[in-house]
Design a protein around this motif. Structure first.
Motif, PDB file in Angstrom:
ATOM      1  N   ASP A 106      -2.823   4.716  -2.036  1.00  0.00           N
ATOM      2  CA  ASP A 106      -3.813   3.960  -1.404  1.00  0.00           C
ATOM      3  C   ASP A 106      -4.589   4.530  -0.141  1.00  0.00           C
ATOM      4  O   ASP A 106      -5.396   3.837   0.439  1.00  0.00           O
ATOM      5  CB  ASP A 106      -3.297   2.688  -1.384  1.00  0.00           C
ATOM      6  CG  ASP A 106      -2.465   1.983  -2.642  1.00  0.00           C
ATOM      7  OD1 ASP A 106      -1.492   1.918  -2.685  1.00  0.00           O
ATOM      8  OD2 ASP A 106      -3.352   2.127  -3.540  1.00  0.00           O
ATOM      9  N   GLY A 107      -3.650   5.230   0.604  1.00  0.00           N
ATOM     10  CA  GLY A 107      -4.098   5.698   1.866  1.00  0.00           C
ATOM     11  C   GLY A 107      -3.476   6.903   2.251  1.00  0.00           C
ATOM     12  O   GLY A 107      -2.292   7.201   1.735  1.00  0.00           O
ATOM     13  N   THR A 108      -4.001   7.315   3.377  1.00  0.00           N
ATOM     14  CA  THR A 108      -3.229   8.586   4.188  1.00  0.00           C
ATOM     15  C   THR A 108      -2.628   8.095   5.625  1.00  0.00           C
ATOM     16  O   THR A 108      -3.322   7.630   6.278  1.00  0.00           O
ATOM     17  CB  THR A 108      -4.023   9.940   4.236  1.00  0.00           C
ATOM     18  OG1 THR A 108      -5.162   9.608   4.921  1.00  0.00           O
ATOM     19  CG2 THR A 108      -4.222  10.256   2.735  1.00  0.00           C
ATOM     20  N   HIS A 109      -1.695   8.831   6.202  1.00  0.00           N
ATOM     21  CA  HIS A 109      -1.251   8.575   7.431  1.00  0.00           C
ATOM     22  C   HIS A 109      -0.996   9.991   8.008  1.00  0.00           C
ATOM     23  O   HIS A 109      -0.010  10.599   7.626  1.00  0.00           O
ATOM     24  CB  HIS A 109      -0.014   7.574   7.353  1.00  0.00           C
ATOM     25  CG  HIS A 109       0.276   7.296   8.863  1.00  0.00           C
ATOM     26  ND1 HIS A 109       0.919   6.052   8.983  1.00  0.00           N
ATOM     27  CD2 HIS A 109       0.282   7.683   9.984  1.00  0.00           C
ATOM     28  CE1 HIS A 109       1.433   5.854  10.386  1.00  0.00           C
ATOM     29  NE2 HIS A 109       0.841   6.858  11.004  1.00  0.00           N
ATOM     30  N   SER A 110      -1.574  10.414   8.856  1.00  0.00           N
ATOM     31  CA  SER A 110      -1.344  11.639   9.529  1.00  0.00           C
ATOM     32  C   SER A 110      -0.710  11.488  10.802  1.00  0.00           C
ATOM     33  O   SER A 110      -1.229  10.707  11.554  1.00  0.00           O
ATOM     34  CB  SER A 110      -3.199  12.226   9.762  1.00  0.00           C
ATOM     35  OG  SER A 110      -3.744  12.662   8.721  1.00  0.00           O
ATOM     36  N   TRP A 111       0.218  12.380  10.920  1.00  0.00           N
ATOM     37  CA  TRP A 111       1.103  12.260  11.995  1.00  0.00           C
ATOM     38  C   TRP A 111       1.004  13.753  12.949  1.00  0.00           C
ATOM     39  O   TRP A 111       0.480  14.520  12.311  1.00  0.00           O
ATOM     40  CB  TRP A 111       2.611  11.953  11.548  1.00  0.00           C
ATOM     41  CG  TRP A 111       2.903  10.825  10.955  1.00  0.00           C
ATOM     42  CD1 TRP A 111       2.835  10.817   9.394  1.00  0.00           C
ATOM     43  CD2 TRP A 111       3.307   9.651  11.415  1.00  0.00           C
ATOM     44  NE1 TRP A 111       3.189   9.343   9.080  1.00  0.00           N
ATOM     45  CE2 TRP A 111       3.521   8.837  10.259  1.00  0.00           C
ATOM     46  CE3 TRP A 111       3.700   9.381  12.569  1.00  0.00           C
ATOM     47  CZ2 TRP A 111       3.864   7.449  10.389  1.00  0.00           C
ATOM     48  CZ3 TRP A 111       4.174   7.750  12.845  1.00  0.00           C
ATOM     49  CH2 TRP A 111       4.246   7.037  11.802  1.00  0.00           C
ATOM     50  N   ASN A 112       1.199  13.511  14.176  1.00  0.00           N
ATOM     51  CA  ASN A 112       1.132  14.602  15.099  1.00  0.00           C
ATOM     52  C   ASN A 112       2.142  14.820  15.992  1.00  0.00           C
ATOM     53  O   ASN A 112       2.916  13.805  16.274  1.00  0.00           O
ATOM     54  CB  ASN A 112      -0.281  14.407  15.671  1.00  0.00           C
ATOM     55  CG  ASN A 112      -0.542  15.815  16.008  1.00  0.00           C
ATOM     56  OD1 ASN A 112      -0.211  16.841  15.872  1.00  0.00           O
ATOM     57  ND2 ASN A 112      -1.845  15.967  16.863  1.00  0.00           N
ATOM     58  N   PHE A 123       8.949   4.440   9.643  1.00  0.00           N
ATOM     59  CA  PHE A 123       7.807   3.595   9.355  1.00  0.00           C
ATOM     60  C   PHE A 123       7.337   3.934   7.803  1.00  0.00           C
ATOM     61  O   PHE A 123       6.251   3.344   7.292  1.00  0.00           O
ATOM     62  CB  PHE A 123       6.598   3.765  10.156  1.00  0.00           C
ATOM     63  CG  PHE A 123       6.663   3.527  11.704  1.00  0.00           C
ATOM     64  CD1 PHE A 123       7.019   4.286  12.710  1.00  0.00           C
ATOM     65  CD2 PHE A 123       6.556   2.179  11.856  1.00  0.00           C
ATOM     66  CE1 PHE A 123       7.259   3.941  13.953  1.00  0.00           C
ATOM     67  CE2 PHE A 123       6.625   1.549  13.137  1.00  0.00           C
ATOM     68  CZ  PHE A 123       6.865   2.550  14.160  1.00  0.00           C
ATOM     69  N   LYS A 147       1.485   4.988   0.389  1.00  0.00           N
ATOM     70  CA  LYS A 147       0.778   6.103   1.582  1.00  0.00           C
ATOM     71  C   LYS A 147       1.199   7.242   1.298  1.00  0.00           C
ATOM     72  O   LYS A 147       2.416   7.800   1.136  1.00  0.00           O
ATOM     73  CB  LYS A 147       1.016   5.764   3.059  1.00  0.00           C
ATOM     74  CG  LYS A 147       0.365   4.581   3.423  1.00  0.00           C
ATOM     75  CD  LYS A 147      -0.999   4.857   4.241  1.00  0.00           C
ATOM     76  CE  LYS A 147      -1.599   3.865   4.490  1.00  0.00           C
ATOM     77  NZ  LYS A 147      -1.072   2.810   5.366  1.00  0.00           N
ATOM     78  N   MET A 201       0.870  -1.343   0.051  1.00  0.00           N
ATOM     79  CA  MET A 201       0.020   0.229   0.198  1.00  0.00           C
ATOM     80  C   MET A 201       1.017   1.254   0.091  1.00  0.00           C
ATOM     81  O   MET A 201       1.609   1.383   1.040  1.00  0.00           O
ATOM     82  CB  MET A 201      -0.878   0.147   1.265  1.00  0.00           C
ATOM     83  CG  MET A 201      -2.300   0.761   0.942  1.00  0.00           C
ATOM     84  SD  MET A 201      -3.202   0.877   2.525  1.00  0.00           S
ATOM     85  CE  MET A 201      -3.846  -0.650   2.948  1.00  0.00           C
TER      86      MET A 201
END
Lengths: 122, 102
Positions: free
Chosen positions: B96-102, B23, B3, B1
């Protein structure tokens, strides 16, 4: 959201009560689950304190949102994961947590990230 | 996938960003927005940071957040592409997707 089911992972890494982030993230997670998406949680770093039992918030005048976590079954949350290293770092054991959890390693976390289409951090 | 990673972590918390990058996969891309745009100002320190940490990933930065913080396109790292909100939407659709970090 155009109709297909998404796999969603909510990563909680912040201490409770210092910001509104954990509660807002929890609301978003439950909302997505109510709209039929597959939702799981991962608690890590300071975030594991959100799951710790015996949080007495009256002295701060805050509402305790621990009961909201206990509603995870009602909202059909799929998995509640906790990072093993974070548990060790803060010397917290599973029996001190509000809900049953699956303790996982960093490698398994990496696997989780690659399996979920939508990942949100609090 | 594949991202698209969404970063709003400020330079003061660079360690969080370094942990996040571990990651990321090679073909993932990164969008810097809100306070994270400060990473994209063309400074020696930022150049060094990007060449160490983000050599593999395509990086983008949100123009509106740069402008709000007084950083012009010309003052941005050349390796980071400046985008607007519409372009961000187009970019999201490619992954394919999103990864929101904070």
């Amino acid at each position: 959201m155009s109709g297909s089911v998404k796999t969603c992972l909510f990563v909680h890494q912040n201490s409770p009560h210092g910001s509104a982030n954990p509660v807002e993230s929890l609301d978003m997670a439950y909302t997505l689950s109510a709209f039929e998406h597959e939702v799981s949680f991962l608690f890590m770093q300071e975030g594991i304190f959100q799951l710790l039992h015996d949080q007495k918030t009256e002295g701060l005048g805050f509402k305790d949102f621990a009961p909201a976590f206990k509603a995870w079954e009602d909202f059909e949350i799929k998995h509640i994961y906790v990072d093993h290293q974070s548990m060790d770092d803060f010397d917290i054991s599973q029996d001190q947590l509000l809900v049953p959890v699956e303790v996982i390693s960093k490698q398994e976390i990496s696997q989780l990230f690659s399996e979920h289409e939508f990942i949100f951090t609090d | 996938m594949q991202k698209l990673h969404l970063i709003n972590i400020p330079p003061g918390q660079a360690e969080r960003l370094i942990n996040a990058q571990q990651f990321m996969q090679e073909k993932d891309a990164v969008v810097f927005y809100e306070d994270a745009v400060l990473f994209c100002k063309n400074t020696q320190k930022n150049q060094s940071f990007f060449s160490n940490v983000f050599k593999e990933n395509a990086c983008y930065v949100l123009e509106a957040d740069l402008n709000a913080r007084g950083i012009s396109k010309a003052n941005c790292l050349s390796d980071v592409q400046v985008i607007d909100y519409d372009q961000w939407v187009v970019l999201t659709e490619k992954f394919d997707g999103t990864h929101s970090w904070n």
